[in-house]
Motif scaffolding. Structure first.
Motif, PDB file in Angstrom:
ATOM      1  N   VAL B 332       3.954   1.737   1.868  1.00 57.59           N
ATOM      2  CA  VAL B 332       2.585   0.968   2.476  1.00 57.59           C
ATOM      3  C   VAL B 332       3.038   1.113   4.026  1.00 57.59           C
ATOM      4  CG1 VAL B 332       3.726  -1.330   2.568  1.00 57.59           C
ATOM      5  CG2 VAL B 332       1.479  -1.154   3.145  1.00 57.59           C
ATOM      6  N   TYR B 385      -5.657   2.133  -4.742  1.00 54.86           N
ATOM      7  CA  TYR B 385      -4.823   1.098  -3.977  1.00 54.86           C
ATOM      8  C   TYR B 385      -3.749   1.858  -3.106  1.00 54.86           C
ATOM      9  CZ  TYR B 385      -7.896  -2.756  -5.595  1.00 54.86           C
ATOM     10  OH  TYR B 385      -8.831  -4.011  -5.933  1.00 54.86           O
ATOM     11  N   GLN B 388      -4.713   3.928  -0.227  1.00 54.18           N
ATOM     12  CA  GLN B 388      -5.089   3.132   0.756  1.00 54.18           C
ATOM     13  C   GLN B 388      -3.715   2.630   1.313  1.00 54.18           C
ATOM     14  OE1 GLN B 388      -7.805   3.592   2.268  1.00 54.18           O
ATOM     15  NE2 GLN B 388      -8.844   4.828   0.509  1.00 54.18           N
ATOM     16  N   ASP B 389      -2.975   2.084   0.591  1.00 56.37           N
ATOM     17  CA  ASP B 389      -1.672   1.489   1.030  1.00 56.37           C
ATOM     18  C   ASP B 389      -1.036   2.326   2.142  1.00 56.37           C
ATOM     19  OD1 ASP B 389      -2.203  -0.793   0.043  1.00 56.37           O
ATOM     20  OD2 ASP B 389      -0.855  -0.638  -1.549  1.00 56.37           O
ATOM     21  N   ARG B 414      -3.926  -5.619   2.163  1.00 51.70           N
ATOM     22  CA  ARG B 414      -2.817  -4.757   2.073  1.00 51.70           C
ATOM     23  C   ARG B 414      -1.315  -5.124   2.174  1.00 51.70           C
ATOM     24  NH1 ARG B 414      -2.269  -1.708   7.670  1.00 51.70           N
ATOM     25  NH2 ARG B 414      -1.239  -3.841   8.234  1.00 51.70           N
TER      26      ARG B 414
END
Lengths: 445, 445
Positions: B332, B385, B388-389, B414
């Motif tokens: 992330v 997800y 996007q992280d 996040r």
């Protein structure tokens, strides 16, 4: 045009570059308001072309690329002008535009009169700036400053296709400096050594190329209308076969009626599969689209390309106005509020009045968190209005004696000169609304 | 660092330039997310340094200036590195950094082992790229690509002083490309041929120079904290006399603890009156401040200067995190929301469900009018997800079955991975608020 150049200089939009050293031909520096206006043009383009669309991604490629890029693209061999040198005055002229040239030793002579000059034969002169990249000492270390940003997009076609999981029609867009070693002296910002290009390369199935070509001409034309250019000053003109660049199979210019006449504002070209095919051949990397069913083809490319400088000049020319108000001449830039460098001026009527100044500063501090606004307490209020008119500020808020009584301010409209009073607490919301309202130039069509 | 480079490549932040032609040393192209992140860094700098201040105006000067500028500034004579050539492998090396060099013919040898190589004597090599400007055919047509943007500011000092009605302390700031013909191979974006500088030249009365020097170090340090860099990774280091550039009378670096060790993030120099004095002498134009009472002096200059590239790398390094969540590793980027390329993702849980897709598209269309947001319906929700992280998107809004019943969506954070439900009509206001909230990195200090 002289009036525009003079206003640009006087109000600090644009200066001739390197002025204290006698300048450098066809090169300009941008002052505060010029930077702000250019930032607005760039952001609005980016927003319309990338942010508001699903089918276009951004790229920012280097200015100095591997020189083989320019061999493949045809620029090393073909991006040339025919030039002649004058052995007497040592100046260079475009062989195909001798009628505009003027001998350096005989400035009294009219342009085009070269009868007594000693001109060489014409030779091809490449318009790319060349430089040496130092990691290697061999001849192969020559490199070029890009004359267009498009090639940086083509060579990244495969990266984007894979990573952005795209299939045609999709586009890659970028904004950045490009350089051309122009010989012909420029008309202000029209022909400059360095300029900021905004280019979209839109990749489509070959059978759809004509449709998308028309689509992009319409889109770009509508964008200019949206930001205030008058339709009477815009037209679309198709290039004849002789005019077209080496890569183009069809080009249409969106032209603007500049003071020098109709001239290119933005070009929308159908580059066909020329560039991807050339790079496939020269690099050995297949630049093609392979569908899920295994079908493969080299996409055609539609390219709307424009420099910020040409938009900037068109916007200034279109906005420039003079009128007589109360027996005095007023010069005003009727810029679209989204283009205007400063959105609002905050003016305390009496600069010595501490209370007025305090209220004005407080309003200024509130507004500038969201917008470019200007605080001005210098000189008579009329002078301050005229200054803001000349830089195109759409609204001015004046803090006066009545403000201290009833917490209202005057808002003055740049175009209509109408004034109304607003509660000072509502100014921020009023300005937000005013800047979002559809806008139409008061100059008629 | 390898993890950062790999993530940048994998997610399309940064590519090696001209890759299909074997690259070009120390040159990179930026993909979609890289462009968006750089745009954010540039805008936030511009906002803090110009828009939010009364005392600083913007400038955008040309990259190719009159070459006399670089004689006056000392760059033609002094902006050099000592180099040696290897007659065997034809590579060049920094004579003062031979320990890092590696012979091209003997790649098996360790860096610094040149015993069998045939090295020339060291000679001074100018770091400016040189090119020829074509309007004249004489030797004087050599010009340079600027190695810093500062000189474009100094030569416009008088223009701005007059037009912007300023007196010291006041500043002129600009953002733009600069070029250095670096020989030492770069560490990713650390030492590149072209980079985007953000420079402020702040003109002050000589007696106040030290005070303002400290002021700008503090301002810039605070700016980095504000946008999420951890104080444990930041320090200020004063240059020793030997380290300082030819124009500097005192320089402090704000350093960041990069994976390669502590290294310059931003330099804040006291250039004294060196530049204005040099240009006064070389141009014959007096670059000084004349007060209303007739007092005159040459201002001293405080210069905070940083490249977008170094900020970009520091932000990525600082934000990069790996953690195990539900037995799976998660990568992330814990970027400050203002820096994150995408502010929110809008995800229909089931891409085949037309109603979910319609609701998601409608939310997406609403949000993207104001922010860079992304619509993604590709693949399992967990994969989306994670995607996007990895690009650092702070919030994800998921449209699921419950949305169709009660008009709420899930918002996923996040960093905390917390999920909560919101009314779909309130998402826009919720996101606006969330992006304005003070933010602190969850990585601790």
């Amino acid at each position: 045009m002289e009036k525009i150049v003079s206003l640009c200089r006087r109000r600090g939009f644009v200066f001739p570059s390197s002025e204290i050293y006698g300048g450098l031909g066809s090169t300009y520096d941008y002052g505060h308001y010029g930077v702000l206006a250019k930032n607005n043009i760039r952001s609005l383009w980016f927003e319309a072309m990338i942010q508001q669309r699903d089918d276009i991604v951004a790229l920012d490629s280097a200015i100095i690329l591997n020189p083989r890029v320019w061999e493949a693209s045809g620029h090393v061999s073909g991006f040339t002008d025919p030039l002649v040198d004058c052995r007497t005055c040592k100046l260079r002229f475009r062989a195909d535009k001798l009628e505009d040239g003027q001998c350096g030793r005989k400035p009294s002579k009219r342009p085009g009169e070269f009868s007594e000059c000693d001109l060489t034969e014409a030779r091809q002169f490449n318009l790319m700036f060349e430089t040496q990249v130092g990691a290697l000492q061999e001849a192969s270390s020559s490199a070029y400053l890009r004359p267009e940003t498009a090639q940086g997009i083509f060579i990244n076609f495969k990266n984007v296709l894979q990573l952005a999981r795209r299939k045609p029609p999709f586009g890659i867009a970028q904004v950045g400096k490009a350089f051309r070693n122009e010989i012909t002296p420029g008309n202000f910002l029209f022909r400059v050594l360095e300029f900021e290009l905004m280019e979209l390369e839109y990749f489509v199935p070959p059978a759809e190329a004509e449709t998308w070509h028309r689509y992009w001409i319409e889109q770009r034309y509508a964008w200019y209308l949206k930001y205030g250019l008058r339709p009477s000053q815009l037209r679309v003109r198709e290039h004849s076969a002789e005019e077209r660049s080496h890569y183009s199979s069809a080009t249409s210019d969106i032209e603007y009626l500049y003071p020098i006449g109709w001239s290119e504002l933005e070009g929308v070209a159908n580059r066909g599969d020329y560039d991807l095919t050339q790079h496939t051949q020269h690099s050995g990397t297949k630049l093609e689209y392979v569908g899920e069913g295994g079908e493969r083809y080299t996409p055609y490319v539609i390219e709307p390309a424009v420099s910020i400088e040409r938009i900037f000049v068109a916007m200034l020319v279109d906005a420039y106005d003079e009128e007589i108000v109360a027996d005095r001449q007023r010069t005003v830039l009727r810029l679209h509020p989204a283009i205007a460098p400063v959105k609002a001026a905050i003016l305390p009527l009496i600069a010595r009045d501490e209370q007025m100044v305090a209220r004005a500063r407080s309003l200024y501090d509130e507004l500038r968190r969201r917008q470019v606004v200007e605080y001005d307490d210098g000189g008579q209020i009329g002078r301050r209005y005229r200054r803001q008119d000349e830089i195109g500020t759409p609204f001015a808020f004046t803090i006066d004696e009545q403000t201290l009584d009833d917490d209202t301010v005057t808002v003055r409209d740049r175009d209509s000169l109408a004034q109304e009073r607003l509660p000072i607490g509502g100014v921020r919301a009023w300005l937000d609304d005013a800047l979002e309202r559809p806008w139409r130039t008061p100059k008629g069509d």
